[in-house]
Design a protein around this motif. Structure first.
Motif: not given
Lengths: 389, 374
Positions: A10-11, A14-15, B356-358
């Motif tokens: 999911q991350e 998103r990226a 977030r990790s972002l």
């Protein structure tokens, strides 16, 4: 087990969304899609979105989607609003008609309409209301009478959003002239270019023709344009109203973005002489936008776990529309007398105009898609079980 | 990402709900209003047998090792029952405080014995916290945990002077307390005490938020029944939109308070020392629902709603009492407000569940792991 952490997938999703949007979202905001020029620009944006397969991420790949689940859809929406991407000119199509087609359409209809919808080739208007069928939608009179392999449509629709520049309209028509109320209605798709269709623009509060009246004068469409069984229109309309519309019509990201802007505006004017009640309303807006997002995540999670949608579907229209009003009303109060200024295009006034635009649009939230009074009746009668009469 | 309760969590809640529904009715609640202690020993034993007093203790202490998430669900059904026992406070406030103290290597010789006593039902513990002016059910407690500005004490009841007061809610037995802060009774002091008390405040606020939602839901149900039965102008008053909309408004607020409470419970369970924002939001949302439910519940019942005889006041008075426990609106709004005004507060659609990790930036402050003291 409750786990409020996004998975690495999911991350990564998103990226990916963030990167694509950063590269493609127009740097200069597009003109309103309720102008000819703005409509064309927004259609072009839909084409751009579709070129990256971002038109409607939850749809199957064969129809131009990505087969995403609802959590990914929420992530997509969060990034979409974060990026300040253009409003979806085809929202009637992708958010309202699309899911209905997916559930009730024939394979031929899905293949015919869904890809063109996802790509923005065909922009949709909706045709529910009539002059005498507003909150009381079962009072629909506009007729579609069978004649061989065609329907011949006569009557009038009103408050048809996007109809001025759109290509198609979907709506409920009375296919059994002897029928009454919610019987004998069918859902039919009509090209606005068909002979006998007249669209009369209706300027909205901001002066732009965001909706229209549509007159049907012996308009012929093939019976293939009927969605679902003849006479099943009401059930189809109700079924889709509940789920997709409840969950997807107004994604929480929109209100979280607006409440973030409101907090910024509030911080910026914190030293001003301000109505003391503003502080409380800023907090309330932030909290309610979060609550709406949390509720949506809960619903999406439940659906993914095989559950069904609950009473929140009837509650959410009230909640987000009143939240939207509160956000914009609070912004107006922070801005004080400056809030009167219309958008001018000049950069120093731009933010003022955006708040005013949003404030005007927010007035419509408690009215469209079923007035909030009707929604409260639905909650009282169908969720709480109160007597109808 | 999964924002649902497990089937076991729901099942456990439903078992407690069924028990309370069978055992705790308005009559039984009223019956103890005129008694000296206000307690119901038989019910307390039932709750102990259910395991309510062991839930929050870890398995290493012979407890059931449930989480705050489980307990918030149970607190909601305790709210539904307008449960007069201080069971929720024992479960969600006193127990985790004692565990917290042990986990930090603090405490004194009494802690272990008190924990065993709580689980066996032999020891009743009352909790005093600086945020609350009163203590509930302290008169016949065996132990008193007292959190003051910079220290926590665990005192035998006879070391505490109790001045009973009358609550608006006749089910509650509140009092002011006074005691000598003797060192032998001290569990913690300084920063450690402050950290425990801060988590305690958050757990207390969450427990109240969950109960408020349960209390509100019952007021809606009672009002729906009344409006469906009561006739005026030849038909049920509930056919009128004015009545319907009063109750629909409460239903909407309940629907949107629950996920906020769930997030607060989750945050307290994974990161108790950083849950201020999520908890304040939950408490404020629940307070708003509770006050609206009480107001509309009484209004829908008309003159009946203003009587002692009608059961509406059992629930509405509990709401009025609880709504300002563990931090009133002023306290929680100010906590949120201070955070919102920080330029590094993470707001907006991509931060519903925090950092977030972002975003590797550790200087930011977000609603799930916010450390407002930082």
């Amino acid at each position: 087990m409750m786990d409020l952490v996004y998975t690495p997938d999911q991350e990564a999703f998103r990226a990916e969304v963030r990167a694509w949007l950063a590269a493609h979202v127009p740097k200069v905001p597009l003109a309103s899609f309720d102008t000819a020029e703005g409509f064309a620009a927004h259609r072009e944006w839909e084409r751009t979105l579709a070129s990256g397969n971002w038109g409607m991420v939850t749809w199957p790949e064969s129809y131009g989607g990505r087969g995403c689940d609802l959590i990914q859809w929420l992530i997509f929406e969060e990034e979409y609003y974060r990026a300040g991407a253009p409003a979806r000119v085809n929202q009637n199509g992708v958010f309202l008609l699309g899911p209905t087609l997916m559930e009730y359409g024939s394979e031929a209809q899905k293949a015919r309409f869904l890809p063109a919808m996802a790509s923005g080739e065909e922009i949709w208007a909706q045709g529910w209301s009539e002059p005498n069928a507003g909150s009381d939608m079962a009072a629909i009179r506009c007729q579609a009478i069978r004649d061989g392999d065609d329907y011949v449509i006569n009557g009038q629709k009103i408050w048809s959003t996007r109809a001025v520049y759109a290509d198609w309209v979907f709506g409920l028509f009375r296919t059994d002239p002897a029928s009454e109320r919610h019987h004998g209605l069918s859902k039919i798709l009509v090209p606005l270019s068909a002979q006998g269709v007249t669209v009369r623009p209706i300027p909205q509060l901001n002066g732009l023709p965001g909706f229209a009246e549509i007159f049907f004068d012996d308009v012929r469409v093939s019976v293939d344009n009927r969605l679902g069984d003849e006479g099943a229109g009401w059930q189809i309309a109700m079924a889709t109203a509940g789920f997709e519309r409840g969950l997807m019509l107004r994604s929480p990201a929109r209100f979280q973005q607006a409440s973030r802007r409101l907090v910024s505006l509030y911080r910026q004017h914190h030293g001003d002489l301000m109505d003391p009640a503003v502080e409380d309303d800023v907090l309330r807006c932030y909290m309610d936008a979060e609550a709406y997002a949390l509720s949506t995540y809960q619903t999406a999670s439940r659906l993914l776990q095989g559950g069904s949608i609950g009473p929140e579907a009837s509650c959410n229209k009230i909640f987000w529309s009143e939240l939207d009003l509160r956000i914009h009303d609070t912004a107006m109060r922070i801005l004080g007398a400056r809030a009167e200024v219309e958008p001018s295009g000049s950069s120093d006034q731009e933010d003022l105009g955006t708040w005013l635009d949003g404030f005007l649009f927010a007035q419509s939230g408690p009215i469209y898609a079923g007035t909030n009074e009707i929604q409260r009746n639905i909650i009282a009668e169908r969720v709480l079980g109160m007597p109808r009469r | 990402m999964n924002f649902t309760y497990s089937a076991e969590q729901i099942e456990f809640r439903d078992v407690l709900h069924a028990l309370l529904q069978a055992e705790v009715g308005a009559e039984r609640i009223r019956a103890r209003w005129d008694t000296a202690s206000g307690r119901d020993a038989a019910l307390e034993a039932q709750l102990r047998d259910f395991g309510l007093y062991s839930l929050m203790f870890p398995e290493s202490l012979d407890g059931l090792g449930l989480s705050v998430i489980d307990c918030a669900l149970l607190a909601e059904v305790c709210g539904r029952a307008a449960l007069p026992e201080p069971a929720v406070e024992t479960m969600m406030v006193a127990s985790p405080l004692l565990v917290d103290v042990l986990d930090r290597g603090l405490g004194n010789g009494s802690v272990q014995a008190v924990i065993e006593g709580v689980m066996s039902g032999d020891a009743r513990v009352a909790v005093s916290h600086a945020i609350n002016p009163h203590v509930n059910f302290v008169e016949d407690a065996h132990w008193v945990i007292a959190g003051v500005a910079d220290a926590i004490y665990l005192l035998p009841r006879d070391k505490v002077e109790v001045t009973p007061l009358k609550s608006v809610d006749p089910s509650r037995r509140i009092a002011k307390i006074d005691f000598d802060p003797e060192e032998q009774y001290r569990l913690a002091e300084g920063e450690a005490a402050a950290a425990v008390l801060r988590s305690t405040l958050n757990r207390g606020a969450l427990s109240v938020a969950a109960q408020l939602v349960g209390l509100s839901e019952v007021l809606v149900e009672q009002s729906v029944r009344y409006a469906s039965d009561r006739e005026q102008f030849g038909r049920a008053i509930g056919v009128n939109q004015a009545i319907k909309h009063h109750l629909a408004d409460v239903a909407v607020q309940i629907e949107y308070a629950r996920p906020v409470i769930a997030r607060a419970a989750y945050t307290l369970s994974v990161s108790p020392e950083r849950a201020d924002i999520a908890v304040s939001h939950a408490k404020l949302a629940a307070a708003r629902v509770g006050l609206l439910a009480a107001r509309h519940g009484i209004q829908v019942h008309g003159a009946m709603g203003y009587t002692w005889e009608c059961n509406v006041h059992i629930w509405s008075k509990r709401i009025w009492a609880l709504v300002r426990e563990w931090g009133d609106e002023g306290f929680h709004k100010n906590r949120l407000q201070q955070w919102l005004l920080q330029s590094n507060a993470l707001l907006g659609p991509e931060f519903t569940f925090g950092r977030r990790s972002l975003l590797p930036d550790s200087r930011v402050s977000d609603p799930v792991s916010a450390d407002t003291a930082a």
